[in-house]
Write a protein that holds these residues in place. Sequence first.
Motif, mmCIF file in Angstrom:
data_model
loop_
_atom_site.group_PDB
_atom_site.id
_atom_site.type_symbol
_atom_site.label_atom_id
_atom_site.label_comp_id
_atom_site.label_asym_id
_atom_site.label_seq_id
_atom_site.Cartn_x
_atom_site.Cartn_y
_atom_site.Cartn_z
ATOM 1 N N SER A 154 76.632 -74.003 -57.636
ATOM 2 C CA SER A 154 77.069 -74.765 -56.464
ATOM 3 C C SER A 154 77.927 -73.909 -55.538
ATOM 4 N N TRP A 155 78.799 -73.078 -56.119
ATOM 5 C CA TRP A 155 79.616 -72.211 -55.274
ATOM 6 C C TRP A 155 78.745 -71.206 -54.541
ATOM 7 N N ALA A 156 77.760 -70.643 -55.240
ATOM 8 C CA ALA A 156 76.859 -69.690 -54.596
ATOM 9 C C ALA A 156 76.053 -70.367 -53.488
ATOM 10 N N GLY A 157 75.565 -71.564 -53.769
ATOM 11 C CA GLY A 157 74.781 -72.279 -52.757
ATOM 12 C C GLY A 157 75.595 -72.638 -51.534
ATOM 13 N N ALA A 158 76.838 -73.066 -51.751
ATOM 14 C CA ALA A 158 77.694 -73.424 -50.619
ATOM 15 C C ALA A 158 77.984 -72.207 -49.753
ATOM 16 N N GLN A 159 78.307 -71.066 -50.387
ATOM 17 C CA GLN A 159 78.577 -69.855 -49.614
ATOM 18 C C GLN A 159 77.319 -69.358 -48.913
ATOM 19 N N ALA A 160 76.160 -69.560 -49.537
ATOM 20 C CA ALA A 160 74.909 -69.162 -48.892
ATOM 21 C C ALA A 160 74.662 -69.970 -47.626
ATOM 22 N N ALA A 161 74.974 -71.266 -47.671
ATOM 23 C CA ALA A 161 74.818 -72.099 -46.480
ATOM 24 C C ALA A 161 75.758 -71.643 -45.373
ATOM 25 N N VAL A 162 76.990 -71.293 -45.737
ATOM 26 C CA VAL A 162 77.946 -70.780 -44.744
ATOM 27 C C VAL A 162 77.420 -69.489 -44.115
ATOM 28 N N GLY A 163 76.931 -68.585 -44.971
ATOM 29 C CA GLY A 163 76.385 -67.334 -44.458
ATOM 30 C C GLY A 163 75.186 -67.551 -43.555
ATOM 31 N N ALA A 164 74.317 -68.491 -43.941
ATOM 32 C CA ALA A 164 73.131 -68.777 -43.132
ATOM 33 C C ALA A 164 73.517 -69.299 -41.754
ATOM 34 N N LEU A 165 74.491 -70.186 -41.704
ATOM 35 C CA LEU A 165 74.921 -70.747 -40.426
ATOM 36 C C LEU A 165 75.614 -69.696 -39.563
ATOM 37 N N THR A 166 76.367 -68.808 -40.187
ATOM 38 C CA THR A 166 77.021 -67.732 -39.439
ATOM 39 C C THR A 166 75.979 -66.808 -38.833
ATOM 40 N N ALA A 167 74.959 -66.487 -39.613
ATOM 41 C CA ALA A 167 73.882 -65.634 -39.103
ATOM 42 C C ALA A 167 73.118 -66.330 -37.986
ATOM 43 N N LEU A 168 72.959 -67.649 -38.094
ATOM 44 C CA LEU A 168 72.274 -68.399 -37.041
ATOM 45 C C LEU A 168 73.067 -68.353 -35.745
ATOM 46 N N ALA A 169 74.390 -68.461 -35.845
ATOM 47 C CA ALA A 169 75.232 -68.362 -34.650
ATOM 48 C C ALA A 169 75.140 -66.968 -34.026
ATOM 49 N N ALA A 170 75.094 -65.940 -34.898
ATOM 50 C CA ALA A 170 74.970 -64.574 -34.385
ATOM 51 C C ALA A 170 73.624 -64.366 -33.697
ATOM 52 N N ARG A 171 72.573 -64.955 -34.258
ATOM 53 C CA ARG A 171 71.250 -64.800 -33.653
ATOM 54 C C ARG A 171 71.184 -65.445 -32.273
#
Length: 378
Positions: A154-171
């Motif tokens: 769950s911790w890995a999945g939550a951090q992955a979602a944060v990373g995905a959203l950050t990358a989406l903002a950068a894109r």
Amino acid sequence: MLDGVLVLDCTDRSGWLAGRLLADMGAEVTKIEAPNAEIHTSDWRALNVNKRLTRLELGQRPGQQELERLAASADMLLATFRPGTPQASFFDYGRLSAINPGLIVVAITPFGLAGPKAQWLASDIELMAAGGAMSLAGEPEGMPLRVSAPQSHSWAGAQAAVGALTALAARARTGRGQCVDVSAQAAVIVALAHAPTFVDVEGTTPARAGAFMTGRSVKGARFRVFWPCRDGFVNFILYGGVAGRRTNTQLVAWMRDSGAPLGALAQLDFGPWDPTLAAQAEVDALEAPIAAFFLTITKREFLEQAHRREMLGYPVSKVSDIAEDPQLAARGFWQDLVSPDGKIERHCGCFAVIDGKRPSLSSRGDAQDAPDRAADYT
């Protein structure tokens, strides 16, 4: 919030939550599973709800070609794999970005894509140990313990979602995708909050304290945090400062109103009292009458009085308590869906209320219209 974002979820248990969080925020998430993958477990059903199911055999070229076709128009691809394997080569960001330069690839592995442990496998209990969480759980003189149910995924999945959203903002700024490298071990370390900083800031290593908290007194006193009550446990600690003074004073007033013995609390003025200067003998004397009083009350009584008297503290909820929580019910947190066997299943809803409304879970069905409609409720 993520309406129009297309996500391919090629993860195992370590990444299911990431796709679920993105789906709850409005992304169209397609869960990729092998033709013979088990999808009837409670974990799978809970964490893959709100996604569409597509069955592909990624070990064979036809399945790989179909995933490549989907990736060409996707915004994100979530994957779990072992670095250094053929599967890792297939999910290589350089290869996938050549197909779709705007694609965000989120790689979730036990220890990250690089480093001496990159190719190591790890179970949940190993990740909780490697991340330091088990060193802080348990009695001071006892064995390190796993924290409740398995949590590293769950911790890995939550951090992955944060990373995905950050990358989406950068894109949105650059137009380019990128690779988000998520280490489950690092995600567990982040979950420890302040503990790792003790080494750098104070030169000390936090240790297991059981039901107590250490580090609050310059004299080394420990303070109880979890207390037995009539039907379970409550969370409470003797605080200092403005909020603590009110809480402590209100607890003593409640005990006095109930006719409970006050012991050392009777003569103490919490106004100038400073817990950072308290010795263990003083703390023990103050906590003794509190411990006896808490044994006479229920969790519900504690919650009602803490709210009425504006005290800090909260009952320790069991899963059954959460299921019956009137606050969650009033906010429409739970949502019912029809399971594959026609029964009604209650699911956790989206974690947020957005513009006054909690997004509903959808029944998108199987994206392939396969004969096996086992995941129609997702």
